[in-house]
Design a protein around this motif. Structure first.
Motif, PDB file in Angstrom:
ATOM      1  N   ASP A  83     -28.520  25.586 -42.715  1.00  0.00           N
ATOM      2  CA  ASP A  83     -28.710  24.355 -41.945  1.00  0.00           C
ATOM      3  C   ASP A  83     -27.468  24.055 -41.123  1.00  0.00           C
ATOM      4  OD1 ASP A  83     -26.799  23.195 -43.629  1.00  0.00           O
ATOM      5  OD2 ASP A  83     -28.297  22.307 -44.962  1.00  0.00           O
ATOM      6  N   LYS A  84     -27.508  22.948 -40.378  1.00  0.00           N
ATOM      7  CA  LYS A  84     -26.412  22.617 -39.466  1.00  0.00           C
ATOM      8  C   LYS A  84     -25.106  22.305 -40.190  1.00  0.00           C
ATOM      9  CE  LYS A  84     -27.903  17.778 -39.151  1.00  0.00           C
ATOM     10  NZ  LYS A  84     -28.345  16.709 -38.217  1.00  0.00           N
ATOM     11  N   ASN A  85     -25.203  22.023 -41.491  1.00  0.00           N
ATOM     12  CA  ASN A  85     -23.995  21.752 -42.281  1.00  0.00           C
ATOM     13  C   ASN A  85     -23.438  23.003 -42.946  1.00  0.00           C
ATOM     14  OD1 ASN A  85     -24.077  18.930 -41.755  1.00  0.00           O
ATOM     15  ND2 ASN A  85     -25.663  18.703 -43.328  1.00  0.00           N
ATOM     16  N   GLY A  86     -24.084  24.133 -42.678  1.00  0.00           N
ATOM     17  CA  GLY A  86     -23.612  25.386 -43.252  1.00  0.00           C
ATOM     18  C   GLY A  86     -24.124  25.651 -44.654  1.00  0.00           C
ATOM     19  N   ALA A  89     -30.340  27.539 -46.619  1.00  0.00           N
ATOM     20  CA  ALA A  89     -31.649  26.886 -46.488  1.00  0.00           C
ATOM     21  C   ALA A  89     -32.756  27.840 -46.925  1.00  0.00           C
ATOM     22  CB  ALA A  89     -31.849  26.409 -45.050  1.00  0.00           C
ATOM     23  N   ASP A  90     -33.671  28.157 -46.019  1.00  0.00           N
ATOM     24  CA  ASP A  90     -34.837  28.971 -46.380  1.00  0.00           C
ATOM     25  C   ASP A  90     -34.490  30.452 -46.450  1.00  0.00           C
ATOM     26  OD1 ASP A  90     -36.388  26.672 -46.353  1.00  0.00           O
ATOM     27  OD2 ASP A  90     -36.845  26.879 -44.210  1.00  0.00           O
ATOM     28  N   LYS A  91     -35.240  31.138 -47.315  1.00  0.00           N
ATOM     29  CA  LYS A  91     -35.084  32.584 -47.404  1.00  0.00           C
ATOM     30  C   LYS A  91     -35.814  33.240 -46.243  1.00  0.00           C
ATOM     31  CE  LYS A  91     -35.036  36.330 -50.765  1.00  0.00           C
ATOM     32  NZ  LYS A  91     -35.254  36.711 -52.175  1.00  0.00           N
ATOM     33  N   ILE A  92     -35.209  34.260 -45.656  1.00  0.00           N
ATOM     34  CA  ILE A  92     -35.798  34.958 -44.515  1.00  0.00           C
ATOM     35  C   ILE A  92     -36.851  35.938 -45.032  1.00  0.00           C
ATOM     36  CG2 ILE A  92     -35.326  36.457 -42.535  1.00  0.00           C
ATOM     37  CD1 ILE A  92     -32.429  35.419 -42.618  1.00  0.00           C
ATOM     38  N   ASN A  93     -38.053  35.845 -44.460  1.00  0.00           N
ATOM     39  CA  ASN A  93     -39.149  36.699 -44.932  1.00  0.00           C
ATOM     40  C   ASN A  93     -38.934  38.170 -44.602  1.00  0.00           C
ATOM     41  OD1 ASN A  93     -40.652  34.551 -46.015  1.00  0.00           O
ATOM     42  ND2 ASN A  93     -41.550  34.083 -44.026  1.00  0.00           N
ATOM     43  N   TYR A  94     -38.466  38.440 -43.395  1.00  0.00           N
ATOM     44  CA  TYR A  94     -38.274  39.823 -42.967  1.00  0.00           C
ATOM     45  C   TYR A  94     -36.859  39.993 -42.389  1.00  0.00           C
ATOM     46  CZ  TYR A  94     -43.343  39.726 -43.370  1.00  0.00           C
ATOM     47  OH  TYR A  94     -44.625  39.570 -43.838  1.00  0.00           O
ATOM     48  N   PRO A  95     -35.867  40.017 -43.258  1.00  0.00           N
ATOM     49  CA  PRO A  95     -34.480  40.105 -42.761  1.00  0.00           C
ATOM     50  C   PRO A  95     -34.198  41.443 -42.085  1.00  0.00           C
ATOM     51  CG  PRO A  95     -34.550  40.425 -45.132  1.00  0.00           C
ATOM     52  CD  PRO A  95     -35.941  40.043 -44.720  1.00  0.00           C
ATOM     53  N   GLU A  96     -33.330  41.389 -41.083  1.00  0.00           N
ATOM     54  CA  GLU A  96     -32.887  42.591 -40.388  1.00  0.00           C
ATOM     55  C   GLU A  96     -31.365  42.627 -40.397  1.00  0.00           C
ATOM     56  OE1 GLU A  96     -34.717  42.253 -36.531  1.00  0.00           O
ATOM     57  OE2 GLU A  96     -36.474  43.402 -37.168  1.00  0.00           O
ATOM     58  N   PHE A  97     -30.817  43.838 -40.334  1.00  0.00           N
ATOM     59  CA  PHE A  97     -29.377  44.008 -40.499  1.00  0.00           C
ATOM     60  C   PHE A  97     -28.846  44.968 -39.432  1.00  0.00           C
ATOM     61  CE2 PHE A  97     -31.629  43.530 -44.494  1.00  0.00           C
ATOM     62  CZ  PHE A  97     -31.038  42.394 -45.028  1.00  0.00           C
ATOM     63  N   SER A  98     -27.593  44.775 -39.074  1.00  0.00           N
ATOM     64  CA  SER A  98     -26.947  45.698 -38.138  1.00  0.00           C
ATOM     65  C   SER A  98     -26.698  47.034 -38.837  1.00  0.00           C
ATOM     66  CB  SER A  98     -25.625  45.111 -37.632  1.00  0.00           C
ATOM     67  OG  SER A  98     -24.674  45.069 -38.682  1.00  0.00           O
ATOM     68  N   ILE A  99     -26.545  48.073 -38.033  1.00  0.00           N
ATOM     69  CA  ILE A  99     -26.270  49.399 -38.598  1.00  0.00           C
ATOM     70  C   ILE A  99     -24.935  49.381 -39.334  1.00  0.00           C
ATOM     71  CG2 ILE A  99     -25.978  51.850 -38.080  1.00  0.00           C
ATOM     72  CD1 ILE A  99     -28.798  50.735 -37.656  1.00  0.00           C
ATOM     73  N   GLU A 100     -23.968  48.625 -38.810  1.00  0.00           N
ATOM     74  CA  GLU A 100     -22.660  48.537 -39.455  1.00  0.00           C
ATOM     75  C   GLU A 100     -22.794  47.926 -40.858  1.00  0.00           C
ATOM     76  OE1 GLU A 100     -23.335  47.578 -36.386  1.00  0.00           O
ATOM     77  OE2 GLU A 100     -22.212  49.101 -35.265  1.00  0.00           O
ATOM     78  N   THR A 101     -23.643  46.896 -40.978  1.00  0.00           N
ATOM     79  CA  THR A 101     -23.850  46.247 -42.278  1.00  0.00           C
ATOM     80  C   THR A 101     -24.524  47.192 -43.262  1.00  0.00           C
ATOM     81  OG1 THR A 101     -24.022  44.061 -41.236  1.00  0.00           O
ATOM     82  CG2 THR A 101     -24.958  44.302 -43.437  1.00  0.00           C
ATOM     83  N   ILE A 102     -25.549  47.912 -42.796  1.00  0.00           N
ATOM     84  CA  ILE A 102     -26.254  48.865 -43.662  1.00  0.00           C
ATOM     85  C   ILE A 102     -25.320  49.995 -44.081  1.00  0.00           C
ATOM     86  CG2 ILE A 102     -28.115  50.581 -43.726  1.00  0.00           C
ATOM     87  CD1 ILE A 102     -29.743  48.714 -41.938  1.00  0.00           C
ATOM     88  N   ASN A 103     -24.510  50.473 -43.146  1.00  0.00           N
ATOM     89  CA  ASN A 103     -23.588  51.560 -43.462  1.00  0.00           C
ATOM     90  C   ASN A 103     -22.525  51.107 -44.468  1.00  0.00           C
ATOM     91  OD1 ASN A 103     -22.928  54.386 -42.752  1.00  0.00           O
ATOM     92  ND2 ASN A 103     -20.984  53.506 -42.097  1.00  0.00           N
ATOM     93  N   ALA A 104     -22.056  49.851 -44.318  1.00  0.00           N
ATOM     94  CA  ALA A 104     -21.077  49.310 -45.274  1.00  0.00           C
ATOM     95  C   ALA A 104     -21.695  49.213 -46.666  1.00  0.00           C
ATOM     96  CB  ALA A 104     -20.595  47.937 -44.809  1.00  0.00           C
ATOM     97  N   ALA A 105     -22.974  48.811 -46.741  1.00  0.00           N
ATOM     98  CA  ALA A 105     -23.667  48.758 -48.034  1.00  0.00           C
ATOM     99  C   ALA A 105     -23.800  50.155 -48.623  1.00  0.00           C
ATOM    100  CB  ALA A 105     -25.042  48.121 -47.851  1.00  0.00           C
ATOM    101  N   PHE A 106     -24.062  51.135 -47.776  1.00  0.00           N
ATOM    102  CA  PHE A 106     -24.178  52.525 -48.239  1.00  0.00           C
ATOM    103  C   PHE A 106     -22.852  53.011 -48.819  1.00  0.00           C
ATOM    104  CE2 PHE A 106     -24.603  57.195 -46.971  1.00  0.00           C
ATOM    105  CZ  PHE A 106     -25.314  57.519 -48.119  1.00  0.00           C
ATOM    106  N   ASN A 107     -21.758  52.653 -48.166  1.00  0.00           N
ATOM    107  CA  ASN A 107     -20.437  53.036 -48.686  1.00  0.00           C
ATOM    108  C   ASN A 107     -20.162  52.386 -50.044  1.00  0.00           C
ATOM    109  OD1 ASN A 107     -19.814  54.666 -46.484  1.00  0.00           O
ATOM    110  ND2 ASN A 107     -18.924  52.975 -45.323  1.00  0.00           N
TER     111      ASN A 107
END
Length: 369
Positions: A83-86, A89-107
């Motif tokens: 929300d606007k206060n940081g 809030a709601d859970k994202i139904n179909y989250p998407e991630f950057s390749i950098e984020t996925i690669n960091a998780a893989f590491n």
């Protein structure tokens, strides 16, 4: 006055008249000479670097069973809106991630495989410590002496949910230091609810045993699928580079003339393999309002960016990917407001190619010292 008299007067003053005519002509010609030949911009442009940058807008879901194995290694906040206060809030139904984020998780996952034995050893020690406190016969580990500092030293949030780890710490603090609920007797210390503490530590123990079991199952699945995950991430990286990347071109523009020049915001990057085998990429100048003007005797470093490759014709995109890092040669053509065209040097169509050339020149000079 007769014609004869006029001719005689002209002959007498021919020198003065000639000088006057020359003076008038000089007064007219010199400004024209200055305007068209002397007071002109003299602009030279040189490519110093071409960088290929992956677009940060390219994001993908964990769309395969193999990529789903990386979910525990992703920041939990990435699965929620805020929300606007940081606040989460709601859970994202179909989250998407950057390749950098996925690669960091893989590491992180690969590191988890390496550290699984050490992690199990650490958690087993914590379980052994809990067993000592739960054993009434162990006089060296009295339950009444257990304090929040010890549970904090276990760094539970590295192994279980953050909220649950904080809850355990808060409850230990409440049981051992909630003076308002304690009954004091003269000459005796305040009693601690050891039954509650016993149940709490038993819950922590069960959680840690569960973590060990889940780790072993998860890591076993990772070991079985590590090659497939690596292949899929490599494929995603290639898709990002080939379709969702753009070029950043650094150009040094020098005006050696005696008049300023104003460059247009648009330039062209020409990439050649041969005379009839080339591709043109439109470039846009960064910070055009402040950078486009070149005063006389000035030098500026200009930055141009191409469109994301996804937005150019597929035929051009194929050629760009073919030329990049191979035998392609690139040059920049720019235009000023007076329709003067400036053509840069030609360099290899590859990352940092010109820097390598400059460094090689410096090495040559260094060898002569």
């Amino acid at each position: 006055m007769s014609i004869k008299t006029m001719n005689e007067m002209i002959r007498k003053h021919v020198k003065a008249i000639s000088l006057s005519i020359l003076g008038i002509l000089s007064a007219a010609i010199i400004p024209i000479w200055q305007i068209y030949f002397v007071e002109q911009p003299d602009v030279h442009i040189e490519i110093t670097e071409i960088r290929r940058i992956n677009s940060s807008d390219f994001k993908v879901p964990l769309s395969t069973d193999e990529l789903q194995l990386l979910k525990p290694y992703l920041d939990e906040d990435l699965f929620y809106t805020f929300d606007k206060n940081g606040n989460r809030a709601d859970k994202i139904n179909y989250p998407e991630f950057s390749i950098e984020t996925i690669n960091a998780a893989f590491n992180k996952a690969k590191m988890d495989i390496k550290n699984i034995t050490e992690t199990k050893s650490i958690l087993s020690k914590h379980i052994a410590t809990i067993n000592k406190y739960l054993n009434p016969k162990d006089k060296a580990h009295l339950l009444i002496e257990f304090r929040v500092g010890e549970i904090k030293d276990w760094s539970l949030r590295n192994y279980i949910d953050d909220d649950e780890a904080r809850y355990y710490e808060k409850q230990v603090l409440r049981i051992t230091r909630d003076y308002a609920d304690m009954h004091f007797q003269k000459g005796k210390g305040a009693p601690i609810n050891t039954d509650a503490l016993n149940f709490l530590l038993s819950d922590v123990k069960e959680d840690l045993i569960e973590v060990i079991s889940e780790n072993e199952i998860r890591v076993e699945k990772l070991r079985d699928n590590i090659q497939a995950i690596d292949t899929q991430i490599t494929k995603l990286k290639k898709e990002q580079r080939d379709i969702y990347s753009f070029f950043d071109v650094s150009v040094v523009a020098t005006n050696n003339g005696r008049a300023s020049a104003s460059l247009r915001p648009v330039a062209l990057l020409r990439v050649n393999i041969s005379k009839d085998n080339y591709v043109n990429l439109k470039l846009d100048m960064d910070d055009y309002q402040d950078q486009s003007n070149l005063p006389e005797g000035s030098t500026k470093i200009l930055h141009y960016q191409s469109k994301i490759l996804h937005d150019i014709p597929s035929e051009d995109r194929i050629m760009v990917n073919t030329f990049w890092g191979s035998t392609g040669r690139a040059s920049v053509l720019s235009l000023d407001t007076k329709q003067n065209i400036y053509i840069s040097n030609t360099i290899a169509f590859a990352d940092n190619s010109n820097q390598k050339v400059m460094f090689d020149k410096l090495k040559e000079s260094a060898n002569s010292l």
